[in-house]
Write a protein that holds these residues in place. Structure first.
Motif, mmCIF file in Angstrom:
data_model
loop_
_atom_site.group_PDB
_atom_site.id
_atom_site.type_symbol
_atom_site.label_atom_id
_atom_site.label_comp_id
_atom_site.label_asym_id
_atom_site.label_seq_id
_atom_site.Cartn_x
_atom_site.Cartn_y
_atom_site.Cartn_z
ATOM 1 N N TYR A 1 3.234 5.418 -8.085
ATOM 2 C CA TYR A 1 2.267 6.160 -8.792
ATOM 3 C C TYR A 1 2.575 7.761 -8.950
ATOM 4 C CZ TYR A 1 -2.086 8.834 -9.544
ATOM 5 O OH TYR A 1 -3.205 9.833 -10.120
ATOM 6 N N PHE B 1 -4.704 9.767 -7.038
ATOM 7 C CA PHE B 1 -3.728 9.368 -5.888
ATOM 8 C C PHE B 1 -4.290 9.436 -4.599
ATOM 9 C CE2 PHE B 1 -1.443 11.106 -2.190
ATOM 10 C CZ PHE B 1 0.015 10.485 -2.415
ATOM 11 N N CYS C 1 2.876 1.697 -3.385
ATOM 12 C CA CYS C 1 2.030 2.177 -4.702
ATOM 13 C C CYS C 1 1.901 3.575 -4.593
ATOM 14 C CB CYS C 1 0.622 1.522 -4.369
ATOM 15 S SG CYS C 1 0.309 -0.188 -4.838
ATOM 16 N N LEU C 2 2.240 4.543 -3.678
ATOM 17 C CA LEU C 2 2.053 5.804 -3.540
ATOM 18 C C LEU C 2 3.181 6.377 -4.353
ATOM 19 C CD1 LEU C 2 0.829 6.400 0.087
ATOM 20 C CD2 LEU C 2 -0.470 6.541 -1.802
ATOM 21 N N VAL D 1 -5.795 5.721 -4.576
ATOM 22 C CA VAL D 1 -4.838 4.744 -4.284
ATOM 23 C C VAL D 1 -4.524 4.489 -3.063
ATOM 24 C CG1 VAL D 1 -2.422 4.105 -4.734
ATOM 25 C CG2 VAL D 1 -3.750 4.809 -6.571
ATOM 26 N N ALA D 2 -4.519 5.917 -2.335
ATOM 27 C CA ALA D 2 -4.088 5.891 -0.903
ATOM 28 C C ALA D 2 -5.284 5.165 -0.015
ATOM 29 C CB ALA D 2 -3.751 7.286 -0.324
ATOM 30 N N SER E 1 0.931 -1.241 -0.004
ATOM 31 C CA SER E 1 0.011 -0.128 0.021
ATOM 32 C C SER E 1 0.793 1.515 -0.165
ATOM 33 C CB SER E 1 -0.951 0.001 1.076
ATOM 34 O OG SER E 1 -1.731 -1.023 1.370
#
Length: 394
Positions: free
Chosen positions: A77, A95, A73-74, A98-99, A70
């Motif tokens: 991205y 964004f 991914c930030l 995704v978070a 998790s």
């Protein structure tokens, strides 16, 4: 490795060489989404699909691995999105998506693992119950070579109403195999009650008919207790076979049949079914014309013959066409009198015939005298050996 460790190992799939690689799937997905996004035109932006990565990790990995994906991914991205000119960037809204997906994935993974731990605890309890009701039997115990397989109709269950036990004593070795009518905890309680009485009466009573009478009485007492508790299983019964292997008489076996399918005698000369007992199941003795348990029969049994006893889960197993499983034909094909191989052959045959869909709990039990029975200490006294065993276990 213990049974519990093996179970947990199966739960943490996939595995290879003892180390988990479940993290590989979300990692490949993350790398694939990033690579496709960077190597396609601005008309095909899929970096937002990165929200799938924490979800896959939550389904396969632990909490810390899910949290790591998790967080990973930030920046991934941001880096992939910053490569493109301003007018083609996905922007802040994706964004945030995704978070948020990462936070929800961690919570979902926590819930999943808590549920798996509860299931493991329940299975541990079921396994303990099974070992209490169907206690492990030492190989070659009291001069008998035996093997048993229990298959639950419910693939998630580990214990049911089928029961079996071997009890050596000063009057010979007694064997009990049976099937309690019905399912659920009520059937397990009944099986435990019958086995407890068998283990005491099978050791102390000299006459097999007395052991049979004690079992009938125990069944009636147990039913009376459940009715007094307000339960609706006052008409529960159990089919059973009670065998007695007499010391000094290897050529015969005593048998009391409580409405059970007669066993098969498997020997070098072929397969033969023992005569049916004609008795009523345990708990229904009061319906018989005479008083007392079914008669005790003395059956000739060659030293090399093995007795095969099954519950109705075997005889009632059907294939897709509705045809019943032919136990006698399967045993003839097995061409063996070894209890372990015989039980394994029948087990595989039943599962193959029914394609793994059993309609009832199934027990397969095979027993024969060992070629050279060992009854205990050097003086050969079964009484002394069993008395010492009784002191150590009770």
């Amino acid at each position: 490795m213990t049974d519990q460790q093996a179970l947990r190992r199966r739960q943490d799939l996939p595995w290879a060489r003892g180390r988990g690689f479940a993290w590989l799937a979300p990692l490949l997905l993350l790398a694939g989404i990033t690579a496709v996004d960077l190597n396609t035109t601005e008309r095909f932006r899929i970096i937002s699909w990165i929200v799938l990565v924490p979800g896959i990790a939550a389904a396969l990995c632990g909490v810390w691995a899910t949290a790591a994906f998790s967080v990973l991914c930030l920046p991934d991205y941001v880096a992939a999105d910053s490569v493109w000119p301003q007018e083609y960037q996905a922007g802040l809204s994706d964004f945030v998506l995704v978070a948020l997906a990462g936070v929800l994935a961690v919570l979902a993974c926590t819930v999943r693992l808590n549920g798996e731990r509860r299931i493991l605890r329940m299975r541990d309890i079921a396994e303990t119950t099974r070992r209490t009701v169907l206690r492990p039997l030492p190989q070659g115990w009291a001069g008998l070579d035996h093997a048993a397989v229990y298959l639950a109709a419910d693939t998630e269950a580990r214990v049911g109403g089928d029961f079996y036990d071997v009890q050596p004593g000063p009057h010979g070795t007694r064997v009990l195999v049976g099937d309690v009518q019905g399912k659920g905890l009520g059937a397990v309680e009944t099986a435990a009650a019958l086995l407890g009485t068998f283990r005491e009466a099978g050791y102390h009573e000299a006459d097999l008919a007395t052991v049979a009478d004690r079992l009938e009485t125990r069944m009636l007492r147990h039913r009376g207790h459940t009715v007094a508790l307000g339960r609706d299983d006052g008409d529960r019964f159990a089919t059973a076979l009670l065998l007695g292997f007499l010391p000094g008489r290897p050529e015969v076996v005593e048998l009391v049949n409580f409405g059970h399918e007669p066993p098969l005698a498997v020997g070098p000369a072929g397969v033969r079914a023992l005569p049916p007992g004609g008795g009523l199941p345990l708990g229904m003795g009061e319906l018989s014309e005479g008083s007392g348990p079914p008669p005790t029969r003395t059956i000739p049994l060659a030293p090399e013959e093995t007795l095969l006893i099954t519950t109705d889960g075997v005889t009632e197993a059907r294939n897709g066409a509705g045809e019943f499983y032919d136990l006698t034909a399967e045993v003839r094909r097995a061409a063996t009198t070894d209890p372990a191989r015989l039980v394994a052959q029948v087990r595989d045959g039943v599962l193959r015939h029914s394609r793994g869909h059993l309609s009832d709990d199934t027990t397969i039990f095979a027993v024969r005298r060992t070629p050279s029975p060992h009854w205990g200490p050097s003086d050969g006294s079964p009484r002394r050996r069993d008395a010492r065993h009784a002191r150590s276990t009770h």
